[in-house]
Design an enzyme around this catalytic site. Sequence first.
Site, short mmCIF file in Angstrom:
data_model
loop_
_atom_site.label_atom_id
_atom_site.label_comp_id
_atom_site.label_asym_id
_atom_site.label_seq_id
_atom_site.Cartn_x
_atom_site.Cartn_y
_atom_site.Cartn_z
N LYS A 1 3.52 9.86 10.51
CA LYS A 1 3.17 9.39 9.17
C LYS A 1 1.99 10.22 8.71
O LYS A 1 0.88 10.07 9.24
CB LYS A 1 2.82 7.90 9.25
CG LYS A 1 2.57 7.24 7.93
CD LYS A 1 2.32 5.75 8.17
CE LYS A 1 1.55 5.17 7.02
NZ LYS A 1 1.15 3.78 7.27
N GLU B 1 -3.14 10.03 -0.45
CA GLU B 1 -2.22 10.64 0.51
C GLU B 1 -1.15 11.49 -0.16
O GLU B 1 -0.15 11.84 0.46
CB GLU B 1 -1.60 9.55 1.39
CG GLU B 1 -2.68 8.81 2.17
CD GLU B 1 -2.16 7.67 3.00
OE1 GLU B 1 -0.94 7.43 2.98
OE2 GLU B 1 -2.97 7.01 3.67
N ASP C 1 -0.38 -2.02 12.71
CA ASP C 1 -1.47 -1.06 12.49
C ASP C 1 -2.79 -1.80 12.61
O ASP C 1 -3.43 -1.78 13.65
CB ASP C 1 -1.31 -0.39 11.12
CG ASP C 1 -2.50 0.50 10.76
OD1 ASP C 1 -3.27 0.87 11.68
OD2 ASP C 1 -2.68 0.84 9.57
N ARG D 1 -4.93 9.38 8.54
CA ARG D 1 -5.69 8.40 7.77
C ARG D 1 -5.72 8.86 6.32
O ARG D 1 -5.40 10.01 6.01
CB ARG D 1 -7.13 8.26 8.29
CG ARG D 1 -7.28 7.82 9.72
CD ARG D 1 -6.55 6.54 10.08
NE ARG D 1 -6.96 5.35 9.37
CZ ARG D 1 -7.74 4.39 9.87
NH1 ARG D 1 -8.21 4.49 11.10
NH2 ARG D 1 -8.03 3.30 9.16
N SER D 2 -6.14 7.97 5.43
CA SER D 2 -6.15 8.35 4.01
C SER D 2 -7.20 9.41 3.72
O SER D 2 -7.03 10.23 2.82
CB SER D 2 -6.37 7.12 3.14
OG SER D 2 -7.47 6.38 3.58
N ASP E 1 4.57 0.09 3.99
CA ASP E 1 3.34 -0.40 4.63
C ASP E 1 2.74 -1.42 3.68
O ASP E 1 2.19 -1.06 2.63
CB ASP E 1 2.35 0.74 4.88
CG ASP E 1 1.01 0.25 5.42
OD1 ASP E 1 0.92 -0.95 5.77
OD2 ASP E 1 0.06 1.05 5.48
N GLN F 1 0.79 -1.23 0.00
CA GLN F 1 0.00 0.00 0.00
C GLN F 1 0.82 1.28 0.00
O GLN F 1 0.41 2.27 -0.60
CB GLN F 1 -0.92 -0.01 1.23
CG GLN F 1 -1.96 1.07 1.24
CD GLN F 1 -3.03 0.76 2.26
OE1 GLN F 1 -3.94 -0.03 1.99
NE2 GLN F 1 -2.93 1.34 3.43
N LYS G 1 -3.29 5.67 15.69
CA LYS G 1 -4.32 6.41 14.97
C LYS G 1 -5.46 6.68 15.95
O LYS G 1 -6.13 5.75 16.39
CB LYS G 1 -4.84 5.59 13.79
CG LYS G 1 -3.83 5.37 12.67
CD LYS G 1 -4.40 4.45 11.61
CE LYS G 1 -3.47 4.33 10.41
NZ LYS G 1 -3.96 3.31 9.44
#
Length: 428
Positions: A389, A208, A313, A367-368, A245, A164, A338
Amino acid sequence: MENPYEITAIVAREILDSRGNPTVEVDVHTPIAMGRAAVPSGASTGTHEAVELRDGGKRYHGKGVRRAVENVNKIIAPELIGMDVRWQREIDKLLIELDGTENKSNLGANAILAVSLAVAKAAANSLELPLYQYLGGVNAYVLPVPLSNVINGGVHAGNELDFQEFMIMPIGASSFREAIRWVSETYHVLKRVIMGKYGKNAVNVGDEGGFAPPMKEVTEPLDALIKAIEEAGYKPGDEIALAIDAASSEFFKDGKYIVGGKEYTREELLDLYKELVSTYPIVSIEDPFHEEDWEGFVMITNELGKKIQIVGDDLFVTNPRRLKKGIELGAANALLLKVNQIGTLTEAMDAAYTAFRAGYSVIVSHRSGETEDTTIADLAVALNAGQIKTGAPARSDRNAKYNQLIRIEEELEGIAVYAGKNFRKVFF
């Protein structure tokens, strides 16, 4: 006498995130200040995450959040008005009790988190303190290394890459400002590298801000990153390292991992990771195995954990119970934090401290689906996490966090320390 820190009003509204989907924004008022927070949303979500409340139906293709907004305005607000905004832990405890479910599916984690974060911001603003200092105290001074996602695959992009995210980490920089310059320069060179090999249509960006070129083999993005780092004038590994990731829950089917059209067993996938780590300057791999493949995580941690960071994650979903299980098993050695996976600021910070006490590193993450909210930048400094990140240096929703960190570093001039090569253990 009026308490200047008393919550006098709470107002929620439906706004749009970076993908054009609705999300929740909340304002918390005191007599002397206001705090505003908006919550993000993920595309690749762990099964055990706290639940976002969506409306269903035709409106916004079912993704509306009017029910979550109503829950804030009609259920949460009356309970919190009159409370002292500085009572973060008590307020978060009350929010959890009001919901009454383990996964926050009654009121919605999006409703609860927006209130939780807005309360913290209102308290900081009422005390005239920057948020990072309010949350972290006078010892909040470490600026994080960015894990900048510059090539997107998986569910974040429309290409055939199964992994990803392919990230660059400017570990050799001397300050955050220098680090983000290195990232920006490398990002622009990478655009040129990708255009040269795949054509101008290959530099469209994913959710992102990273590029989503028509790559398929896992080595293609890694080779492109090495080339871009070198052409930007930096040394791969020593100055700018790589991180992945895999988000492997997304390509786990019927007991097998499908990468590049080929089936892998757990052991074969581990061999692939070992080969990649020996070939490229990779210092971090996130979600290398399926979120329930605890054995796979233990195996890779035993094999590679002394050399690189193994990040949970979807494995942990910022949940203290799952994190404690991982610590007991020796699964992974880092937590991706997160806040919307768990649903309150208190629980997220508790998870971070649980990780730190076990010798795990912590990466504060976006988050995306993001907003212009910059809370996670302050949280990364408050925790002295050493890593953040938050996407490529493109799209304002991503750069908002980087720009906030630039401001924080400026405020802390003479005190601030950039984590650099100590990103995993900033105090050792």
